[in-house]
Write an enzyme that holds these catalytic residues in place. Structure first.
Site, PDB file in Angstrom:
ATOM      1  N   TYR A  96       0.813  -1.125   0.136  1.00  0.00           N
ATOM      2  CA  TYR A  96       0.120   0.102   0.056  1.00  0.00           C
ATOM      3  C   TYR A  96       0.741   1.356  -0.030  1.00  0.00           C
ATOM      4  O   TYR A  96       0.562   2.277  -0.688  1.00  0.00           O
ATOM      5  CB  TYR A  96      -0.975  -0.185   1.245  1.00  0.00           C
ATOM      6  CG  TYR A  96      -2.153   0.443   1.137  1.00  0.00           C
ATOM      7  CD1 TYR A  96      -3.213   0.081   0.029  1.00  0.00           C
ATOM      8  CD2 TYR A  96      -2.496   1.799   1.366  1.00  0.00           C
ATOM      9  CE1 TYR A  96      -4.412   0.979  -0.183  1.00  0.00           C
ATOM     10  CE2 TYR A  96      -3.612   2.665   1.184  1.00  0.00           C
ATOM     11  CZ  TYR A  96      -4.606   1.972   0.563  1.00  0.00           C
ATOM     12  OH  TYR A  96      -5.837   2.633   0.279  1.00  0.00           O
ATOM     13  N   GLU A 103       1.849   5.942  -6.940  1.00  0.00           N
ATOM     14  CA  GLU A 103       0.616   6.967  -7.907  1.00  0.00           C
ATOM     15  C   GLU A 103       1.265   8.422  -7.777  1.00  0.00           C
ATOM     16  O   GLU A 103       0.838   9.127  -9.187  1.00  0.00           O
ATOM     17  CB  GLU A 103      -0.371   7.072  -6.799  1.00  0.00           C
ATOM     18  CG  GLU A 103      -1.376   5.815  -7.075  1.00  0.00           C
ATOM     19  CD  GLU A 103      -2.662   5.830  -6.185  1.00  0.00           C
ATOM     20  OE1 GLU A 103      -3.235   6.817  -6.147  1.00  0.00           O
ATOM     21  OE2 GLU A 103      -3.310   4.726  -5.684  1.00  0.00           O
TER      22      GLU A 103
END
Length: 146
Positions: A96, A103
């Protein structure tokens, strides 16, 4: 293919509102919308599609979903597995964090391609909106993890 997968992931919001899945709606909504925004950006910018960071991003998204969906399916069937629970939350933490970083890198690498191709009215706002998105990305991800 990723567009179809992301389109189907929009069903997660309906599963939560219908009570099929027990999760908080707002964090999941933020996650789905962040993925939609990033995917639309990648689709619109052909220059960024060939970057390695996009492939890594899609790999991480799918790996995280492969950890999450089987666990949630077993919970819906009322047959939770301790092994699935352990693997989901143990592997989820580093993946994560890496996904959030990737991103951010993807959006950062897309900024030079957005500026020249945008029209004058959007030219002023879109790069700033993406920079704002970059600054809010860790906040949204932290909210979702809670």
């Amino acid at each position: 293919m990723m567009s179809l997968c992301q389109l189907l992931s929009n069903l997660e919001i309906y599963h939560i509102t219908d009570g099929i899945e027990k999760a908080r709606l707002l964090p999941r909504f933020i996650q789905v919308m962040e993925k939609n925004i990033l995917l639309i950006m990648v689709i619109m910018l052909e220059e960024i599609q060939s970057k390695h960071v996009v492939c890594v991003q899609f790999f991480l998204w799918n790996t995280l979903d492969l950890l999450r969906y089987p666990h949630e399916l077993l919970c819906v069937m009322e047959r939770p597995s301790i092994t699935m629970l352990w693997s989901r939350y143990t592997l989820w933490i580093p993946l994560y964090i890496l996904s959030v970083a990737i991103e951010g890198v993807t959006v950062y690498q897309a900024l030079p391609y957005i500026e020249p191709s945008a029209s004058h009215s959007v030219y002023i706002h879109l790069p700033f909106l993406l920079m704002l998105y970059l600054s809010l990305l860790p906040v949204g991800k932290r909210k979702e993890a809670a």
